[in-house]
Design a protein around this motif. Structure first.
Motif, PDB file in Angstrom:
ATOM      1  N   ALA A 270     115.931  42.635 -11.135  1.00 41.81           N
ATOM      2  CA  ALA A 270     117.261  43.087 -10.689  1.00 41.81           C
ATOM      3  C   ALA A 270     117.203  43.791  -9.334  1.00 41.81           C
ATOM      4  O   ALA A 270     118.231  44.003  -8.703  1.00 41.81           O
ATOM      5  N   THR A 271     116.005  44.162  -8.894  1.00 40.12           N
ATOM      6  CA  THR A 271     115.881  44.947  -7.659  1.00 40.12           C
ATOM      7  C   THR A 271     116.123  44.082  -6.413  1.00 40.12           C
ATOM      8  O   THR A 271     116.656  44.566  -5.413  1.00 40.12           O
ATOM      9  N   LEU A 272     115.723  42.811  -6.501  1.00 39.69           N
ATOM     10  CA  LEU A 272     115.791  41.944  -5.313  1.00 39.69           C
ATOM     11  C   LEU A 272     117.237  41.759  -4.849  1.00 39.69           C
ATOM     12  O   LEU A 272     118.145  41.580  -5.652  1.00 39.69           O
ATOM     13  N   GLY A 273     117.405  41.809  -3.524  1.00 43.48           N
ATOM     14  CA  GLY A 273     118.736  41.609  -2.945  1.00 43.48           C
ATOM     15  C   GLY A 273     119.562  42.889  -2.902  1.00 43.48           C
ATOM     16  O   GLY A 273     120.668  42.882  -2.381  1.00 43.48           O
ATOM     17  N   ARG A 274     119.027  43.990  -3.448  1.00 44.30           N
ATOM     18  CA  ARG A 274     119.798  45.238  -3.468  1.00 44.30           C
ATOM     19  C   ARG A 274     119.337  46.197  -2.376  1.00 44.30           C
ATOM     20  O   ARG A 274     118.191  46.129  -1.920  1.00 44.30           O
ATOM     21  N   ASN A 275     120.209  47.130  -2.036  1.00 39.08           N
ATOM     22  CA  ASN A 275     119.838  48.206  -1.116  1.00 39.08           C
ATOM     23  C   ASN A 275     118.962  49.196  -1.869  1.00 39.08           C
ATOM     24  O   ASN A 275     119.296  49.570  -2.997  1.00 39.08           O
ATOM     25  N   VAL A 276     117.838  49.565  -1.261  1.00 40.06           N
ATOM     26  CA  VAL A 276     116.906  50.475  -1.937  1.00 40.06           C
ATOM     27  C   VAL A 276     116.451  51.594  -1.007  1.00 40.06           C
ATOM     28  O   VAL A 276     116.517  51.457   0.228  1.00 40.06           O
ATOM     29  N   THR A 277     116.000  52.664  -1.615  1.00 42.29           N
ATOM     30  CA  THR A 277     115.374  53.758  -0.868  1.00 42.29           C
ATOM     31  C   THR A 277     114.025  54.013  -1.522  1.00 42.29           C
ATOM     32  O   THR A 277     113.945  54.133  -2.744  1.00 42.29           O
ATOM     33  N   GLY A 287     116.448  50.195   3.039  1.00 40.23           N
ATOM     34  CA  GLY A 287     116.623  48.800   3.440  1.00 40.23           C
ATOM     35  C   GLY A 287     117.013  47.945   2.258  1.00 40.23           C
ATOM     36  O   GLY A 287     117.591  48.434   1.285  1.00 40.23           O
ATOM     37  N   THR A 288     116.653  46.637   2.356  1.00 36.68           N
ATOM     38  CA  THR A 288     116.999  45.717   1.276  1.00 36.68           C
ATOM     39  C   THR A 288     115.706  45.183   0.661  1.00 36.68           C
ATOM     40  O   THR A 288     114.781  44.800   1.390  1.00 36.68           O
ATOM     41  N   ALA A 289     115.664  45.144  -0.681  1.00 33.91           N
ATOM     42  CA  ALA A 289     114.489  44.566  -1.359  1.00 33.91           C
ATOM     43  C   ALA A 289     114.581  43.058  -1.213  1.00 33.91           C
ATOM     44  O   ALA A 289     115.572  42.454  -1.643  1.00 33.91           O
ATOM     45  N   ARG A 301     112.925  44.906   3.522  1.00 35.01           N
ATOM     46  CA  ARG A 301     113.232  44.771   4.962  1.00 35.01           C
ATOM     47  C   ARG A 301     114.031  46.021   5.312  1.00 35.01           C
ATOM     48  O   ARG A 301     115.131  46.229   4.789  1.00 35.01           O
ATOM     49  N   ASP A 302     113.426  46.914   6.147  1.00 29.61           N
ATOM     50  CA  ASP A 302     114.106  48.191   6.375  1.00 29.61           C
ATOM     51  C   ASP A 302     115.291  48.003   7.314  1.00 29.61           C
ATOM     52  O   ASP A 302     115.493  46.912   7.863  1.00 29.61           O
TER      53      ASP A 302
END
Ligand code: BTN
Length: 321
Positions: A270-277, A287-289, A301-302
């Motif tokens: 579920a993490t892929l394609g989401r904004n993450v810190t 950035g985005t996972a 990708r930050d």
């Protein structure tokens, strides 16, 4: 003996005579009767009728080695299964057994943990209705490849939840299992190793199964299979499916995961394609996972467009607790 008697009663619809039980189990009628009484003490409702025998009317919501292992054949995880009523932590118990020379494959489940442990030094509440267990592996791998075992375990649990309940369970990298935006399962892997060789790995898994409610401080972040499906789950049957899927996933890992399983893992992540810190080396990365690497790391990708690999620690995912 009571596990064997229970397996026979479970596999029959209706009454089973004491004579038949004593014959196929190779024990006396008195031994059968004693086992029946022990099962009743454990909460099983067993009817007995003269000239007909015994009939299982209601199962106890208790973990039972015989029921978990019935029909289960594994080669890596759960080659031996033990159930304990109370323990400090199944991870601690497995580590004690490993230190005393226990072989790879043992799985210990407990009804209750008095000191359940979570990641990053947190505690893990072990209320009734949940599943708490740890398995022991002695893989011939260097220590830096062990994090993949946790990914494989998360994948195995996720597949089992989907298979058993039909719920849309997903993996929050690296190893939480979520439904919607709430957590149903956490994994704590601990290892003892020399510089170049792993001695043993204890993979501890906590799953919220029939939990009806959660404490105030986690109720917005946690859910259970019962709350999501509205169905009371048979924990023995479910644990059996989980162990089967863990065995497949761990087997694949030991023969070359994450490369072998990367695409499967990604399809449930579920993490892929989401904004993450995330935090790395004292730096905060936003950035985005975008991907999972061959080593099982998370590729972000930050916000300036640079690729950054994260291999452990906490990642905050927007939209998920
Ligand atoms: C986490 O998400 O923080 C990891 C939680 C792991 C909990 C399980 S319950 C069984 C095993 N025994 C423990 O003490 N911890 C793990």
């Amino acid at each position: 003996m009571k596990d064997k008697v229970l397996s026979v009663l479970e596999s029959h619809n209706g009454y089973v005579s004491g004579e038949y039980l004593s014959k196929i189990l190779g024990v006396s009628r008195t031994a059968v009767w004693k086992a029946i009484n022990r099962l009743r003490e454990d909460g099983y409702v067993i009817d007995s009728v003269t000239n007909r025998g015994y009939c299982l009317k209601k199962k106890a919501d208790q973990l039972n080695t015989g029921l978990i292992s019935s029909g289960l054949e594994t080669s890596v995880v759960g080659t031996r299964i033990e159930v304990m009523k109370t323990v400090d932590s199944t991870n601690e118990e497995i580590k004690r057994r490993a230190a005393a020379g226990e072989e790879s494959g043992l799985l210990i489940a407990a009804e209750r943990q008095t000191g359940g442990k979570g990641r990053l030094g947190r505690s893990w509440k072990s209320d009734s209705g949940g599943l708490y267990f740890t398995f022991l592996l002695r893989p011939e791998l260097p220590p830096n490849e062990i994090s993949g075992i946790t990914l494989a375990a998360g994948y195995g649990v996720c597949v089992a939840v989907r298979e058993f309940t039909g719920l849309d369970a997903r993996i929050k990298w690296p190893n939480d299992i979520i439904i919607g935006s709430k957590k149903i399962c956490g994994i704590l892997t601990e290892m003892t190793a020399q510089t170049d060789r792993v001695d043993f790995v204890a993979v501890g898994i906590g799953i919220n199964v029939n939990n009806k409610e959660f404490p105030e401080e986690i109720k917005d972040k946690a859910t259970s299979l019962y709350l999501e499906s509205g169905m009371e789950i048979d924990r023995n049957d479910f644990l059996s499916v989980v162990i089967g899927d863990l065995d497949i996933a761990a087997g694949q890992f030991l023969s070359g995961f994450p490369r072998n399983m990367k695409e499967h893992f990604k399809s449930l992540c579920a993490t892929l394609g989401r904004n993450v810190t995330a935090h790395r080396g004292g730096r905060i990365i936003e950035g985005t996972a975008v991907d999972i690497t061959d080593e099982g790391n998370l590729l972000i990708r930050d916000n300036s467009g640079e690729p950054v690999e994260i291999n452990s620690g906490e990642v905050v995912v927007q939209g998920i607790y």
